[in-house]
Design a protein around this motif. Structure first.
Motif, PDB file in Angstrom:
ATOM      1  N   VAL A 111       0.825  -1.210   0.000  1.00 54.56           N
ATOM      2  CA  VAL A 111       0.000   0.000   0.000  1.00 54.56           C
ATOM      3  C   VAL A 111       0.858   1.259   0.000  1.00 54.56           C
ATOM      4  O   VAL A 111       0.443   2.312  -0.498  1.00 54.56           O
ATOM      5  CB  VAL A 111      -0.969   0.015   1.197  1.00 54.56           C
ATOM      6  N   GLY A 112       2.088   1.155   0.527  1.00 55.34           N
ATOM      7  CA  GLY A 112       2.977   2.307   0.544  1.00 55.34           C
ATOM      8  C   GLY A 112       3.388   2.777  -0.835  1.00 55.34           C
ATOM      9  O   GLY A 112       3.857   3.908  -0.998  1.00 55.34           O
ATOM     10  N   LYS A 113       3.198   1.939  -1.833  1.00 55.03           N
ATOM     11  CA  LYS A 113       3.496   2.332  -3.203  1.00 55.03           C
ATOM     12  C   LYS A 113       2.581   3.457  -3.659  1.00 55.03           C
ATOM     13  O   LYS A 113       2.946   4.261  -4.522  1.00 55.03           O
ATOM     14  CB  LYS A 113       3.336   1.111  -4.113  1.00 55.03           C
ATOM     15  N   TYR A 114       1.395   3.540  -3.064  1.00 52.96           N
ATOM     16  CA  TYR A 114       0.393   4.513  -3.476  1.00 52.96           C
ATOM     17  C   TYR A 114       0.075   5.545  -2.400  1.00 52.96           C
ATOM     18  O   TYR A 114      -0.286   6.683  -2.716  1.00 52.96           O
ATOM     19  CB  TYR A 114      -0.894   3.779  -3.867  1.00 52.96           C
ATOM     20  N   VAL A 115       0.170   5.153  -1.147  1.00 51.10           N
ATOM     21  CA  VAL A 115      -0.119   6.058  -0.030  1.00 51.10           C
ATOM     22  C   VAL A 115       1.102   6.062   0.890  1.00 51.10           C
ATOM     23  O   VAL A 115       1.299   5.136   1.661  1.00 51.10           O
ATOM     24  CB  VAL A 115      -1.375   5.615   0.750  1.00 51.10           C
ATOM     25  N   GLY A 181      -8.631   0.352   6.649  1.00 52.12           N
ATOM     26  CA  GLY A 181      -8.078  -0.217   5.428  1.00 52.12           C
ATOM     27  C   GLY A 181      -8.810   0.224   4.179  1.00 52.12           C
ATOM     28  O   GLY A 181      -8.196   0.390   3.105  1.00 52.12           O
ATOM     29  N   PHE A 182     -10.108   0.459   4.286  1.00 56.99           N
ATOM     30  CA  PHE A 182     -10.876   0.855   3.108  1.00 56.99           C
ATOM     31  C   PHE A 182     -10.731   2.335   2.802  1.00 56.99           C
ATOM     32  O   PHE A 182     -10.954   2.763   1.664  1.00 56.99           O
ATOM     33  CB  PHE A 182     -12.328   0.419   3.264  1.00 56.99           C
ATOM     34  N   LEU A 187      -8.292   5.778  -1.338  1.00 59.38           N
ATOM     35  CA  LEU A 187      -7.255   6.699  -1.808  1.00 59.38           C
ATOM     36  C   LEU A 187      -6.445   6.095  -2.946  1.00 59.38           C
ATOM     37  O   LEU A 187      -6.049   6.806  -3.879  1.00 59.38           O
ATOM     38  CB  LEU A 187      -6.324   7.063  -0.641  1.00 59.38           C
ATOM     39  N   VAL A 188      -6.195   4.793  -2.883  1.00 64.41           N
ATOM     40  CA  VAL A 188      -5.471   4.126  -3.970  1.00 64.41           C
ATOM     41  C   VAL A 188      -6.252   4.254  -5.273  1.00 64.41           C
ATOM     42  O   VAL A 188      -5.683   4.562  -6.331  1.00 64.41           O
ATOM     43  CB  VAL A 188      -5.205   2.646  -3.627  1.00 64.41           C
ATOM     44  N   PHE A 250     -15.709   7.954   3.836  1.00 60.80           N
ATOM     45  CA  PHE A 250     -14.990   7.755   2.571  1.00 60.80           C
ATOM     46  C   PHE A 250     -14.416   6.342   2.471  1.00 60.80           C
ATOM     47  O   PHE A 250     -13.701   5.870   3.357  1.00 60.80           O
ATOM     48  CB  PHE A 250     -13.854   8.765   2.454  1.00 60.80           C
ATOM     49  N   GLY A 251     -14.734   5.672   1.352  1.00 62.25           N
ATOM     50  CA  GLY A 251     -14.145   4.382   1.044  1.00 62.25           C
ATOM     51  C   GLY A 251     -14.726   3.219   1.802  1.00 62.25           C
ATOM     52  O   GLY A 251     -14.680   2.080   1.326  1.00 62.25           O
ATOM     53  N   ALA A 252     -15.279   3.480   2.976  1.00 62.68           N
ATOM     54  CA  ALA A 252     -15.732   2.407   3.856  1.00 62.68           C
ATOM     55  C   ALA A 252     -17.240   2.300   3.953  1.00 62.68           C
ATOM     56  O   ALA A 252     -17.765   1.208   4.188  1.00 62.68           O
ATOM     57  CB  ALA A 252     -15.140   2.595   5.256  1.00 62.68           C
ATOM     58  N   ALA A 253     -17.960   3.422   3.799  1.00 60.69           N
ATOM     59  CA  ALA A 253     -19.400   3.387   4.072  1.00 60.69           C
ATOM     60  C   ALA A 253     -20.134   4.552   3.440  1.00 60.69           C
ATOM     61  O   ALA A 253     -21.155   4.999   3.949  1.00 60.69           O
ATOM     62  CB  ALA A 253     -19.633   3.387   5.580  1.00 60.69           C
ATOM     63  N   GLU A 254     -19.676   5.052   2.317  1.00 64.69           N
ATOM     64  CA  GLU A 254     -20.166   6.332   1.810  1.00 64.69           C
ATOM     65  C   GLU A 254     -21.366   6.241   0.879  1.00 64.69           C
ATOM     66  O   GLU A 254     -21.959   7.265   0.536  1.00 64.69           O
ATOM     67  CB  GLU A 254     -19.037   7.065   1.071  1.00 64.69           C
TER      68      GLU A 254
END
Length: 461
Positions: A111-115, A181-182, A187-188, A250-254
């Motif tokens: 994930v660090g490749k993107y964030v 995580g989501f 963001l990814v 955001f990302g998890a429950a939007e």
């Protein structure tokens, strides 16, 4: 003030881009679904519920019950949108899978490749954040809107507080539910696609599947005629629930949508459309922990096996709303229920009872189900019984069973409570739910499957 429950809605229908539509749910089944919804709303006090059902891979039923808004009163309809809470996670996961199909990411990328700047971001993978096995601390374990959530936030602020601190456990070793995580996965998607998460979802998922009513309730609360979200404190009155501040979902429950739109996604899952078969397989297969045990969770969905049948599901809870979405891919069946209340678990009760209505029972549950119906009619098939069982079920006892059980109405649910072997027989315990009453069932079977004992009585509590 006491609230009067109002039943509303129009049955069936979806405008799906399909040349063949399944026949509507059989009228007797439809009446029972309506009765289930009415019973649960009355028992829990939830303002409304909305249901969508798929059978044989096609939509067969959609109906809404009660009030989407209490004051002024707005009846719920099949187009009423509700926040679907954490059911949103599978759409974030699907977005990542689409990017993987495009060759732009890999599930095994760190994930660090993107964030940048995340704890152990160089060794935690996209697959791990999508399966709740990364070790990042959940930013919202509470079942209420905590004080900081009343103010707006950003994904980066969430990650600063919960993903740039020490991990809760080494990556891959455990499964612990984590909204954090989501946020990372969302963001990814935005960084790789170059567009907002919701825009990507609309372009790549919602529009192709005809999910035209999907919106979001992260930036602001839903407005009329969509559903307001409600809560209650203890056994107090039903009141408007607190709204999460902008950015917290955001990302998890939007996401917000009607069950009819969510059913279009369920149909795609059953038919393996939109995503490649390998992507569906990755999403709907339980990941394994580092010790080899299955986590019971794929990518954004729970994966369970019961009586040899796989279900792919997810529940959701936001302030003032509860969602249940379950798909049985091999059976080409799905049930979606959303309620605008965060109390009483109406979505679970309605969903489980509809599933029980529509799915045949097997094994000991099938025997118990048949015997309950027989006793409500004051009869019992002697061929099912042992000699002791035949002797025990006297005419007087059968009359008592009929007199006490028939008024309860149809059996709505059998929930297994355990299995034990004793005295050469196998005991099976069940909770038997009727419209407004749950009873306890105790059944003993001999090795040849005959019924030695079948007792039904009050359940404590």
């Amino acid at each position: 003030m006491r609230r009067r429950t109002v039943l509303a809605g129009g049955a069936l229908a979806f405008a799906l881009a399909s040349p063949v539509l399944a026949a509507p749910l059989a009228p007797d089944k439809a009446r029972q679904v309506d009765a289930i919804a009415a019973e649960v709303l009355a028992a829990t006090g939830a303002p409304s519920a909305s249901v969508a059902i798929i059978a044989d891979g096609e939509p067969v039923y959609a109906k809404a019950y009660g009030l989407a808004r209490l004051s002024p009163a707005v009846p719920a309809t099949t187009s009423t949108r509700y926040g679907i809470a954490s059911v949103s996670k599978q759409f974030t996961a699907a977005a990542v899978l689409l990017l993987a199909e495009d060759g732009k990411v890999s599930l095994d990328d760190p994930v660090g490749k993107y964030v940048p700047g995340l704890t152990d971001g160089d060794r935690i993978t996209l697959r791990q954040v999508l399966s709740h096995t990364a070790g990042y601390r959940d930013y919202w374990p509470q079942d209420f809107v905590f004080e900081a959530m009343r103010a707006p936030t950003t994904p980066q602020k969430i990650l600063d507080g919960w993903a740039r601190i020490p991990l809760d456990y080494p990556p891959g070793e455990q499964w612990r539910y984590s909204n954090t995580g989501f946020v990372i996965a969302g963001l990814v998607v935005e960084k790789v696609s170059g567009e907002p998460l919701f825009s990507f979802l609309k372009r790549r998922i919602f529009d192709p599947l005809g999910m035209s009513g999907v919106t979001e309730d992260d930036s602001k609360a839903l407005s009329p005629p969509d559903a307001s979200h409600y809560t209650r404190y203890g056994l107090g009155p039903v009141v408007l629930a607190d709204k999460e501040g902008r950015g917290w979902l955001f990302g998890a429950a939007e996401l917000a949508m009607s069950p009819s739109d969510l059913a279009r996604w369920n149909r795609a899952m059953i038919r393996r459309e939109l995503l490649k078969p390998s992507s569906w397989e990755a999403m709907t297969t339980s990941v394994d922990l580092s010790g080899g045990a299955p986590a019971g969770y794929g990518l954004g969905v729970s994966v369970k096996v019961r009586d040899g049948v796989i279900s792919v599901s997810h529940g959701g809870m936001l302030s003032g709303v509860l969602t249940s979405n379950t798909v049985w891919p091999a059976e080409k069946r799905a049930v979606t229920v959303v309620a605008n209340a965060d109390f009483g678990e109406p979505q679970t009760a309605i969903s489980q009872r509809i599933a029980f209505l529509l799915r045949p029972s097997t094994g000991s549950a099938a025997t118990a189900r048949s015997l309950v119906a027989q006793l409500q009619a004051g009869t019992i098939d002697p061929a099912l019984l042992t000699a002791n069982g035949k002797a025990w079920f006297t005419a007087a006892r059968l009359a008592d069973f009929k007199q006490s059980l028939a008024p309860l109405g149809p059996l709505r649910m059998l929930d297994g409570q355990g299995v034990q072997v004793r005295g050469g027989m196998t005991w099976h315990g069940f909770d038997a739910a009727f419209g407004a009453r749950t009873l306890s069932v105790s059944m003993r079977l001999t090795p040849d499957g005959r019924v030695e004992q079948f007792l039904i009585g009050p359940k404590a509590g």
